[in-house]
Design an enzyme around this catalytic site. Sequence first.
Site, PDB file in Angstrom:
ATOM      1  N   CYS A   1       7.076  -1.306   7.915  1.00 51.97           N
ATOM      2  CA  CYS A   1       6.017  -1.081   6.939  1.00 51.97           C
ATOM      3  C   CYS A   1       5.532   0.347   7.185  1.00 51.97           C
ATOM      4  O   CYS A   1       5.441   0.783   8.327  1.00 51.97           O
ATOM      5  CB  CYS A   1       4.890  -2.077   7.210  1.00 51.97           C
ATOM      6  SG  CYS A   1       3.498  -1.855   6.127  1.00 51.97           S
TER       7      CYS A   1
ATOM      8  N   ASP B   1       6.494  -7.383   9.221  1.00 51.20           N
ATOM      9  CA  ASP B   1       6.776  -6.385   8.183  1.00 51.20           C
ATOM     10  C   ASP B   1       7.424  -5.177   8.841  1.00 51.20           C
ATOM     11  O   ASP B   1       6.807  -4.133   9.061  1.00 51.20           O
ATOM     12  CB  ASP B   1       5.510  -5.987   7.431  1.00 51.20           C
ATOM     13  CG  ASP B   1       5.851  -5.410   6.065  1.00 51.20           C
ATOM     14  OD1 ASP B   1       7.050  -5.232   5.797  1.00 51.20           O
ATOM     15  OD2 ASP B   1       4.930  -5.139   5.280  1.00 51.20           O
TER      16      ASP B   1
ATOM     17  N   LEU C   1      -0.196   1.650  -4.053  1.00 54.57           N
ATOM     18  CA  LEU C   1       0.293   2.953  -4.513  1.00 54.57           C
ATOM     19  C   LEU C   1      -0.947   3.679  -5.020  1.00 54.57           C
ATOM     20  O   LEU C   1      -1.667   3.140  -5.865  1.00 54.57           O
ATOM     21  CB  LEU C   1       1.323   2.773  -5.626  1.00 54.57           C
ATOM     22  CG  LEU C   1       2.040   4.041  -6.116  1.00 54.57           C
ATOM     23  CD1 LEU C   1       3.376   3.671  -6.739  1.00 54.57           C
ATOM     24  CD2 LEU C   1       1.235   4.850  -7.118  1.00 54.57           C
ATOM     25  N   GLU C   2      -1.208   4.861  -4.493  1.00 56.59           N
ATOM     26  CA  GLU C   2      -2.436   5.561  -4.884  1.00 56.59           C
ATOM     27  C   GLU C   2      -2.151   6.980  -5.355  1.00 56.59           C
ATOM     28  O   GLU C   2      -1.335   7.689  -4.766  1.00 56.59           O
ATOM     29  CB  GLU C   2      -3.410   5.643  -3.684  1.00 56.59           C
ATOM     30  CG  GLU C   2      -4.369   4.493  -3.621  1.00 56.59           C
ATOM     31  CD  GLU C   2      -5.456   4.643  -2.545  1.00 56.59           C
ATOM     32  OE1 GLU C   2      -6.208   3.685  -2.382  1.00 56.59           O
ATOM     33  OE2 GLU C   2      -5.554   5.691  -1.888  1.00 56.59           O
TER      34      GLU C   2
ATOM     35  N   HIS D   1      -2.625   4.222  12.825  1.00 55.58           N
ATOM     36  CA  HIS D   1      -1.966   4.024  11.524  1.00 55.58           C
ATOM     37  C   HIS D   1      -2.920   3.702  10.389  1.00 55.58           C
ATOM     38  O   HIS D   1      -2.531   3.741   9.233  1.00 55.58           O
ATOM     39  CB  HIS D   1      -0.883   2.958  11.640  1.00 55.58           C
ATOM     40  CG  HIS D   1      -1.355   1.548  11.408  1.00 55.58           C
ATOM     41  ND1 HIS D   1      -2.429   1.007  12.053  1.00 55.58           N
ATOM     42  CD2 HIS D   1      -0.877   0.576  10.603  1.00 55.58           C
ATOM     43  CE1 HIS D   1      -2.588  -0.241  11.653  1.00 55.58           C
ATOM     44  NE2 HIS D   1      -1.678  -0.530  10.780  1.00 55.58           N
TER      45      HIS D   1
ATOM     46  N   GLY E   1      -7.937  -0.599   9.845  1.00 58.56           N
ATOM     47  CA  GLY E   1      -8.039  -1.958  10.386  1.00 58.56           C
ATOM     48  C   GLY E   1      -9.204  -2.690   9.742  1.00 58.56           C
ATOM     49  O   GLY E   1     -10.219  -2.087   9.363  1.00 58.56           O
TER      50      GLY E   1
END
Lengths: 138, 476
Positions: free
Chosen positions: B98, B95, B205-206, B399, B402
Amino acid sequence: MANWEHFHHEADIGVRGRGSSPAAAFEGAALALTAVITDPAGIRSETEVEITCEAPSLDVLLVDWLNGLIYEMTTRSMLFGGFAVQIDELRLTGKAMGEPVDRERHQPAVEPKGATFTELRVERDTEGQWVAQCVVDV
Amino acid sequence: MDITRLKQVSENEWQLAATGKMRVPVVFYADRALLEGMDEKVRDQATNVATLPGIVKASYVMPDGHWGYGFPIGGVAGFDADQGGVVSAGGVGFDISCGVRCLTTGLTVSDVEPVKEKLADALFANVPAGVGSTGRIHLDDAEMTAMLRGGARWAVERGWGSAEDLERIEEHGSMEGAEPQHVSQKARHRQRDEMGTLGSGNHYLEVQRVAEVFDSQIAYQLSIAEGDVVVSIHCGSRGLGHQIGTEYLREMAVAAAKHGIDLPDRELACAPLRSEVGRRYLGAMRAGINCALANRQIITHLTREVFSDIVPRAELPLLYDVSHNTCKEEEHVVDGKRRRLFIHRKGATRAFGPGHPELPDQLRDIGQPVLIGGSMGTESWILIGTEEGMARSFGSACHGAGRRMSRHRAKKQWRGSKLIKNLAHRGIIVRSVSMRGVAEEAPGAYKDVRAVVDAADRAGLARRVARLEPMACIKG
């Protein structure tokens, strides 16, 4: 008769097929791939798609087969629940039977991004059964 | 992970000395608990990275390091082309680019609470998400090429966003050096109907509220305060990036021996930066980065459309957009010398410190915002890059949280419908096409993001600015 299972990977998911031949193990691995997304038993065999690939080794052929399926699934927006594989030397001719994704009925959980070389193995186990496996990125 | 062979440098820095085929040491940024919680494979994978040709300084693992494929997730490594350095398709992953972007809204929790449900429904209807979804935008081959060359800039030129957005995106919204001619027809085909789609899995999407501010001065400069509402978007380069990763990984894995590279793990598939396939991959991967930037830009536009319908006075300027899975050519000071390096960040965020020339004028004094995604029931974070981090990890930070539990186990442990009900009781609305997908993404299946963020802060990789809590979540 091919069978399949998932095996543990911390972030993603391992797919494993077993069978009496490499082809049967590849069919099992394909079922395991579908099972990452949805229950393979809930997929109707309405359409047949042919996939061919060729690779320098049997394990890379497994990666190519699974990536071929991922490509057909995403570009056709289909799910596959039945497979027939023939392997001649290092050339694979496969058929995948399935139907368009029905989000209500299939409740697809996640789309596989690609089959990886991680935990990649195509070999006979101690009982003489063929095992075909790798980790799939989801 | 067994840490007995590691040397503790400070509370949040540990080192594994270079032995055997390792060209550099492995440096872990994490506290003891996080480190002990990591899988043994994280150390193995980071050690393998340390053996690759041309690696500079160290193979780094961020506080959210976990078992990936080839590189660990949360792995950072820089390579020097002049010293036979490599580019690794496995080190970038499937990805490509991303990432996460965050939009401010100018609204507060009290503005949004009464319309939260309506917003969630409209966002769910307007932003395609989940397996089998297609976007409203269908690109022919010429437009696909323009998109791959222009990234978010292309999207803005087509009316999806404003020029101001571009300054708040890494590479100013358009990755230079993209070579669309090295992106195959299959990759293009895979993307034809996927522009402006969220994807599935951990993508979301939040609508979030700023729950806590840790640095009010930086928060002020980022135009956020406690009680404000923001929108975060997590997604990547969709089918196109996945296909580029698939094709080049295979090509590099099969051809590694030809380049004289002894791969300890085929998934580390790489090629010399100065080889023909290395150059081709860089061009294709940069086009993949542009695809991700364009995709997040289009989703931003769709989000703005929804807000303008429901809360017309809302404006949604971009706070920042970060990418996670990339290889970028950057200048870094190594042992007092300026060097051009190719920095791989696999599940790691670029976190440039104050004064970095890449940052736009408005952010240059404070550093780059670092956006850390959590899970749908917990929290996300905004951090800021530091001067210190530039030297510690080539300007990189963690990031996300996890996973701590496999999808298989999560599916057995939770039911999607029940999770949605429980989250609703806590004021979090979840919309998803798949109940099984929700179960697999259960908040309990993820590690504690706060421990990861605290370790990044204490290690000096990035400083905490604000904590965000979800109000409404659209899952793929």
